[in-house]
Design an enzyme around this catalytic site. Structure first.
Site, PDB file in Angstrom:
ATOM      1  N   ARG A  43      -7.607  13.616 -11.820  1.00 46.86           N
ATOM      2  CA  ARG A  43      -8.752  13.375 -10.959  1.00 46.86           C
ATOM      3  C   ARG A  43      -8.417  12.209  -9.737  1.00 46.86           C
ATOM      4  O   ARG A  43      -7.299  11.448 -10.038  1.00 46.86           O
ATOM      5  CB  ARG A  43      -9.892  12.959 -11.716  1.00 46.86           C
ATOM      6  CG  ARG A  43     -10.112  11.857 -12.559  1.00 46.86           C
ATOM      7  CD  ARG A  43     -11.111  11.924 -13.703  1.00 46.86           C
ATOM      8  NE  ARG A  43     -10.887  11.069 -14.710  1.00 46.86           N
ATOM      9  CZ  ARG A  43     -11.385   9.860 -14.702  1.00 46.86           C
ATOM     10  NH1 ARG A  43     -11.863   9.370 -14.047  1.00 46.86           N
ATOM     11  NH2 ARG A  43     -11.000   9.238 -16.141  1.00 46.86           N
ATOM     12  N   ASP A  96      -1.031   9.333 -23.192  1.00 44.25           N
ATOM     13  CA  ASP A  96      -1.670   8.201 -22.876  1.00 44.25           C
ATOM     14  C   ASP A  96      -0.638   7.024 -22.368  1.00 44.25           C
ATOM     15  O   ASP A  96       0.386   6.552 -23.067  1.00 44.25           O
ATOM     16  CB  ASP A  96      -2.312   7.673 -23.995  1.00 44.25           C
ATOM     17  CG  ASP A  96      -3.311   6.352 -23.944  1.00 44.25           C
ATOM     18  OD1 ASP A  96      -3.020   5.540 -23.181  1.00 44.25           O
ATOM     19  OD2 ASP A  96      -4.238   6.239 -24.790  1.00 44.25           O
ATOM     20  N   VAL A  97      -0.984   6.504 -21.174  1.00 44.79           N
ATOM     21  CA  VAL A  97       0.129   5.597 -20.812  1.00 44.79           C
ATOM     22  C   VAL A  97       0.373   4.112 -21.516  1.00 44.79           C
ATOM     23  O   VAL A  97       1.245   3.446 -21.090  1.00 44.79           O
ATOM     24  CB  VAL A  97      -0.004   5.248 -18.933  1.00 44.79           C
ATOM     25  CG1 VAL A  97       0.281   6.631 -18.303  1.00 44.79           C
ATOM     26  CG2 VAL A  97      -1.378   4.834 -18.811  1.00 44.79           C
ATOM     27  N   ASN A 153      -0.407   5.145 -11.284  1.00 44.49           N
ATOM     28  CA  ASN A 153      -1.900   5.141 -10.385  1.00 44.49           C
ATOM     29  C   ASN A 153      -3.025   5.009 -11.684  1.00 44.49           C
ATOM     30  O   ASN A 153      -3.859   4.590 -11.313  1.00 44.49           O
ATOM     31  CB  ASN A 153      -1.840   6.697  -9.785  1.00 44.49           C
ATOM     32  CG  ASN A 153      -3.330   6.783  -9.666  1.00 44.49           C
ATOM     33  OD1 ASN A 153      -3.989   6.410  -8.631  1.00 44.49           O
ATOM     34  ND2 ASN A 153      -4.025   7.791 -10.401  1.00 44.49           N
ATOM     35  N   TYR A 208     -10.240  -6.744 -13.746  1.00 44.88           N
ATOM     36  CA  TYR A 208      -9.550  -5.975 -12.746  1.00 44.88           C
ATOM     37  C   TYR A 208      -8.734  -6.694 -11.737  1.00 44.88           C
ATOM     38  O   TYR A 208      -7.714  -6.364 -11.352  1.00 44.88           O
ATOM     39  CB  TYR A 208     -10.821  -5.034 -12.214  1.00 44.88           C
ATOM     40  CG  TYR A 208     -10.124  -3.903 -11.265  1.00 44.88           C
ATOM     41  CD1 TYR A 208      -9.763  -2.670 -11.669  1.00 44.88           C
ATOM     42  CD2 TYR A 208     -10.186  -4.285 -10.136  1.00 44.88           C
ATOM     43  CE1 TYR A 208      -9.082  -1.956 -10.944  1.00 44.88           C
ATOM     44  CE2 TYR A 208      -9.688  -3.297  -9.176  1.00 44.88           C
ATOM     45  CZ  TYR A 208      -9.063  -2.186  -9.377  1.00 44.88           C
ATOM     46  OH  TYR A 208      -8.920  -1.102  -8.814  1.00 44.88           O
ATOM     47  N   LYS A 249      -4.565  -6.652 -10.949  1.00 42.59           N
ATOM     48  CA  LYS A 249      -4.123  -5.914  -9.679  1.00 42.59           C
ATOM     49  C   LYS A 249      -3.327  -6.891  -8.996  1.00 42.59           C
ATOM     50  O   LYS A 249      -2.321  -6.702  -8.409  1.00 42.59           O
ATOM     51  CB  LYS A 249      -5.292  -5.398  -8.847  1.00 42.59           C
ATOM     52  CG  LYS A 249      -6.065  -4.085  -9.214  1.00 42.59           C
ATOM     53  CD  LYS A 249      -4.993  -3.055  -9.539  1.00 42.59           C
ATOM     54  CE  LYS A 249      -5.518  -1.690 -10.037  1.00 42.59           C
ATOM     55  NZ  LYS A 249      -4.825  -0.590 -10.524  1.00 42.59           N
TER      56      LYS A 249
HETATM   57  P1  NDP Z   1     -10.508   7.499 -11.590  1.00 40.23           P
HETATM   58  O1  NDP Z   1     -11.367   6.475 -12.790  1.00 40.23           O
HETATM   59  O2  NDP Z   1     -11.105   8.358 -10.683  1.00 40.23           O
HETATM   60  O3  NDP Z   1      -9.348   7.945 -12.370  1.00 40.23           O
HETATM   61  C1  NDP Z   1      -8.591   7.181 -13.131  1.00 40.23           C
HETATM   62  C2  NDP Z   1      -7.494   7.999 -13.453  1.00 40.23           C
HETATM   63  O4  NDP Z   1      -6.562   7.188 -14.735  1.00 40.23           O
HETATM   64  C3  NDP Z   1      -7.756   9.228 -14.490  1.00 40.23           C
HETATM   65  O5  NDP Z   1      -6.867  10.347 -13.798  1.00 40.23           O
HETATM   66  C4  NDP Z   1      -7.433   8.971 -15.771  1.00 40.23           C
HETATM   67  O6  NDP Z   1      -6.942  10.036 -16.512  1.00 40.23           O
HETATM   68  C5  NDP Z   1      -6.266   7.976 -15.753  1.00 40.23           C
HETATM   69  N1  NDP Z   1      -6.203   6.976 -17.085  1.00 40.23           N
HETATM   70  C6  NDP Z   1      -6.957   5.941 -17.307  1.00 40.23           C
HETATM   71  N2  NDP Z   1      -6.310   5.541 -18.214  1.00 40.23           N
HETATM   72  C7  NDP Z   1      -5.133   6.461 -18.710  1.00 40.23           C
HETATM   73  C8  NDP Z   1      -4.555   6.025 -19.783  1.00 40.23           C
HETATM   74  N3  NDP Z   1      -4.748   5.279 -20.700  1.00 40.23           N
HETATM   75  N4  NDP Z   1      -3.486   7.098 -19.837  1.00 40.23           N
HETATM   76  C9  NDP Z   1      -3.380   7.906 -19.076  1.00 40.23           C
HETATM   77  N5  NDP Z   1      -4.206   8.139 -17.813  1.00 40.23           N
HETATM   78  C10 NDP Z   1      -5.040   7.515 -17.952  1.00 40.23           C
HETATM   79  O7  NDP Z   1      -9.931   6.121 -10.733  1.00 40.23           O
HETATM   80  P2  NDP Z   1      -9.481   6.080  -9.380  1.00 40.23           P
HETATM   81  O8  NDP Z   1      -8.838   7.424  -8.916  1.00 40.23           O
HETATM   82  O9  NDP Z   1     -10.649   5.507  -8.274  1.00 40.23           O
HETATM   83  O10 NDP Z   1      -8.094   5.057  -9.442  1.00 40.23           O
HETATM   84  C11 NDP Z   1      -6.754   5.379  -9.171  1.00 40.23           C
HETATM   85  C12 NDP Z   1      -6.117   4.070  -8.991  1.00 40.23           C
HETATM   86  O11 NDP Z   1      -6.329   3.663  -7.939  1.00 40.23           O
HETATM   87  C13 NDP Z   1      -6.296   2.971 -10.279  1.00 40.23           C
HETATM   88  O12 NDP Z   1      -5.291   2.230 -10.431  1.00 40.23           O
HETATM   89  C14 NDP Z   1      -7.420   2.126  -9.326  1.00 40.23           C
HETATM   90  O13 NDP Z   1      -7.326   0.777  -9.888  1.00 40.23           O
HETATM   91  C15 NDP Z   1      -6.756   2.201  -8.116  1.00 40.23           C
HETATM   92  N6  NDP Z   1      -7.814   1.726  -7.014  1.00 40.23           N
HETATM   93  C16 NDP Z   1      -8.915   2.555  -6.746  1.00 40.23           C
HETATM   94  C17 NDP Z   1      -9.727   2.232  -5.693  1.00 40.23           C
HETATM   95  C18 NDP Z   1     -10.954   2.992  -5.506  1.00 40.23           C
HETATM   96  O14 NDP Z   1     -11.809   2.507  -4.582  1.00 40.23           O
HETATM   97  N7  NDP Z   1     -11.247   4.386  -6.125  1.00 40.23           N
HETATM   98  C19 NDP Z   1      -9.636   1.109  -4.758  1.00 40.23           C
HETATM   99  C20 NDP Z   1      -8.440   0.367  -5.204  1.00 40.23           C
HETATM  100  C21 NDP Z   1      -7.366   0.611  -6.183  1.00 40.23           C
HETATM  101  P3  NDP Z   1      -7.359  10.685 -17.801  1.00 40.23           P
HETATM  102  O15 NDP Z   1      -8.996  10.568 -18.045  1.00 40.23           O
HETATM  103  O16 NDP Z   1      -6.924  12.214 -17.785  1.00 40.23           O
HETATM  104  O17 NDP Z   1      -6.940   9.885 -18.876  1.00 40.23           O
END
Ligand code: NDP
Length: 255
Positions: free
Chosen positions: A21, A68-69, A95, A162, A166
């Site tokens: 997502r 799970d990463v 990501n 956080y 980063k």
């Molecule tokens: P979301 O919360 O929408 O999505 C997070 C994603 O990370 C999901 O696909 C989730 O997958 C996955 N995830 C989380 N934990 C795990 C895990 N333990 N193992 C595998 N997958 C995991 O976040 P965003 O899309 O907004 O953010 C994506 C990246 O961008 C992040 O690193 C965030 O810090 C960074 N970012 C985002 C910003 C923003 O404004 N949105 C700004 C700056 C940076 P699932 O649930 O399927 O495990």
């Protein structure tokens, strides 16, 4: 080779953690649009199916690996399964991420560890696991998703874990880039500003002043605006770029 051809990812295989997502799903689609086959990694099987359907409807070759990463064995399985399914891997996009909003005095040990486990430890584990393969192949591109929060302190919400995580991503990016450059492996980071996803409630009125109105462009960004930057860093278009942290924040950190 012409300039646009250098962005082509035809024949490449990309792994996107957190591809189920948000930004990861958009990055996966953009890498696929550029010609790559794409492996989505995450824990949410139902969400992954929606992304698979979208990408496949565009003719993009894609698979989902539930993992799970934060679990090293899962990360090794992602590499092994990608190689057995696609025969190669060329690009890793780290990501997956998590954020906890809480003032420093309220952050629990569990909150701190949960953020560091995904944002730092897992970036390290994925980079080392895939890096072994890339170094052996003398080729590979890693794109870490950092954040403008690695440079500034966001407001009005406090998120010390956080922000620290980063900043660590950015400097790990430089460290690995320097070490692996002689081995033909590039490592870069993208540092986004506010982009509309589940993690960033950009429409919430309590954030409007600081997140939107105080920013140079006075708006949030979209994943469609951000994703081409990942294609740039993943592709030969950035073949002389390594150890860089590319800021894409609508000018937020300029103030
Ligand atoms: P979301 O919360 O929408 O999505 C997070 C994603 O990370 C999901 O696909 C989730 O997958 C996955 N995830 C989380 N934990 C795990 C895990 N333990 N193992 C595998 N997958 C995991 O976040 P965003 O899309 O907004 O953010 C994506 C990246 O961008 C992040 O690193 C965030 O810090 C960074 N970012 C985002 C910003 C923003 O404004 N949105 C700004 C700056 C940076 P699932 O649930 O399927 O495990």
């Amino acid at each position: 080779m012409g300039a646009l051809e250098r962005f082509s990812l035809a024949g490449r295989v990309a792994v996107v953690t957190g591809g189920t997502r948000g930004l990861g799903a958009g990055f996966a689609e953009a890498l696929g649009d550029a010609g790559a086959s794409v492996v989505l990694v995450g824990r949410d099987v139902d969400a992954a199916q929606g992304v698979l359907d979208t990408l496949r409807s565009k003719g993009i070759r894609t698979e989902f690996i539930a993992a799970d990463v934060t679990v090293a064995d899962d990360v090794q399985r992602v590499l092994d399964t990608t190689l057995s399914t696609f025969g190669q891997v060329d690009i890793l996009v780290n990501n997956a991420g998590a954020c906890v909003h809480a003032p420093a005095l309220d952050v629990t040990p569990e909150d701190w560890r949960a953020v560091m486990a995904v944002n730092v430890d897992a970036v390290w584990t994925c980079s080392q696991t895939f890096g072994r393969h890339f170094v052996a192949e003398r080729s590979g591109s890693i794109v870490n998703i950092g954040s403008m929060s690695g440079f500034i302190v966001n407001r009005p919400q406090w998120q010390p874990a956080y922000n620290a995580s980063k900043a660590a991503v950015h400097h790990l990016t430089r460290s690995l880039a320097a070490e692996w450059a002689p081995h033909g492996v590039r490592v870069n980071a993208l540092a986004p500003g506010y982009i509309k996803t589940d993690m960033s409630p950009v429409d919430d009125p309590q954030f409007r002043q600081h997140w939107i109105e105080d920013a140079p462009m006075q708006r949030y960004g979209t994943v469609e605006e951000l994703a081409p930057a990942v294609v740039f860093l993943a592709s030969d278009a950035s073949s002389f770029v390594t150890g860089s942290v590319l800021v894409a924040d609508g000018g937020y950190t300029a103030f």
